[in-house]
Design an enzyme around this catalytic site. Sequence first.
Site, PDB file in Angstrom:
ATOM      1  N   LYS A  76      42.990  84.935  56.441  1.00 26.27           N
ATOM      2  CA  LYS A  76      44.211  84.793  55.670  1.00 26.27           C
ATOM      3  C   LYS A  76      44.852  86.125  55.297  1.00 26.27           C
ATOM      4  CE  LYS A  76      45.407  81.152  55.526  1.00 26.27           C
ATOM      5  NZ  LYS A  76      45.325  79.812  55.017  1.00 26.27           N
ATOM      6  N   SER A 136      33.346  76.933  56.840  1.00 22.82           N
ATOM      7  CA  SER A 136      34.289  76.542  57.894  1.00 22.82           C
ATOM      8  C   SER A 136      33.914  77.184  59.230  1.00 22.82           C
ATOM      9  CB  SER A 136      35.734  76.877  57.504  1.00 22.82           C
ATOM     10  OG  SER A 136      35.955  78.259  57.445  1.00 22.82           O
TER      11      SER A 136
HETATM   12  N1  PMP Z   1      38.637  78.425  56.896  1.00 23.34           N
HETATM   13  C1  PMP Z   1      38.846  79.031  55.728  1.00 23.34           C
HETATM   14  C2  PMP Z   1      37.664  79.455  54.919  1.00 23.34           C
HETATM   15  C3  PMP Z   1      40.154  79.232  55.269  1.00 23.34           C
HETATM   16  O1  PMP Z   1      40.366  79.816  54.078  1.00 23.34           O
HETATM   17  C4  PMP Z   1      41.239  78.792  56.067  1.00 23.34           C
HETATM   18  C5  PMP Z   1      42.644  78.982  55.593  1.00 23.34           C
HETATM   19  N2  PMP Z   1      43.005  78.071  54.557  1.00 23.34           N
HETATM   20  C6  PMP Z   1      40.983  78.158  57.284  1.00 23.34           C
HETATM   21  C7  PMP Z   1      39.662  78.011  57.671  1.00 23.34           C
HETATM   22  C8  PMP Z   1      42.082  77.567  58.159  1.00 23.34           C
HETATM   23  O2  PMP Z   1      43.053  78.433  58.632  1.00 23.34           O
HETATM   24  P1  PMP Z   1      44.565  77.970  58.809  1.00 23.34           P
HETATM   25  O3  PMP Z   1      45.188  77.921  57.434  1.00 23.34           O
HETATM   26  O4  PMP Z   1      45.181  79.031  59.665  1.00 23.34           O
HETATM   27  O5  PMP Z   1      44.604  76.629  59.449  1.00 23.34           O
END
Ligand code: PMP
Length: 359
Positions: free
Chosen positions: A54, A296
């Site tokens: 991010k 994630s």
């Molecule tokens: N994993 C984590 C830990 C995140 O903070 C984010 C962003 N919210 C994402 C995955 C997903 O990324 P995106 O917002 O580009 O879909």
Amino acid sequence: MKSGTRTTAGRGRLYDDILETVGNTPCVRINNLAPDHVTLYVKAEFFNPAGSVKDRLALSIIEAAERDGSLKPGQTVVEATSGNTGIGLAMACAAKGYPLVVTMAESFSIERRRLMRFLGAKVVLTPRELKGFGMYEKARELAETHGWFLAHQFESEANADIHEATTGREILADFDGQRLDYFVTGYGTGGTITGIGRALRRERPDVKLVLSEPTSAQLVASGTPQERTAENEPAAGHPAFEPHPIQGWTPDFIPWVLQEALDQSYVDELIPVAGPDGIAWSRRLAQREGIFTGVSGGATVAVAMELAERAPAGSVMLAMLPDTGERYLSTPLFEDIGAEMDASEIEVMESTPGFQMPR
Ligand code: PMP
């Protein structure tokens, strides 16, 4: 110099500010966990200066708003975020001199709040039961009331644009002349899949794009469209949403930024993953590969592993690791990691006579 000693050459340049170091994260091969018939790489976004993917979005939103005049010098920035966007924005705002207010549901990890405050931001908590929608509405209300700049990560064009221009380009450059069959990611705002989808569809159309969401929150798989306002914001929470432990993934609505990836068919396959699998694979990555990422990232690798089981021999896959595992010390990811010595550690301690803790 001893022969065989590893050396480094420096980056060959000096940096004018921390924000110039955002991006250019490495794709790293998984050696111990991947099955023999496939090659799996991970794109390690924890190499970004504030520790997550991010950072890219934060920088992009601030600089796009500076360019089009919607953000004035010294104006307060406000955003609803589960953490990583807030941490990235806090870094960017600190470096550029903007005050930052973040709204965040109280259910997200404590260290995320403290990190943002450490970086100079104010964090306003919203009730757990109002979920993502509650923190989002609060940010909008604050922006309207005080004339602050709302970052709009879920709707902003600057989101997918930066992933097309940086993350996507990096993948194209690093896999130039190399085989790449699958790219695997989850979504929070959808910026990653939409931006990388644009870049890969244009220049590597054979790469299969695989999207994941939590088994308990299969918003995309449900097929139920998201109700939206005229500004493309969610008009209500999505009926398929249930709370899940994969922080940063799947808010309780289908973001507008993600909608482009769905409408343009950037998603070849949608594979759900259970939260506990994300936790398990995050731990395995740490303990078997020395790769330290959050839930994630573990969930994305869990999906890649499932895909690997049925992928043709020789397949090459790339999975996103969005952030660092250090962001999860107070969460279930670290639940089984004790502070005291366990039996095996006591056994090691007692295996020599000196320097023993009293029992
Ligand atoms: N994993 C984590 C830990 C995140 O903070 C984010 C962003 N919210 C994402 C995955 C997903 O990324 P995106 O917002 O580009 O879909």
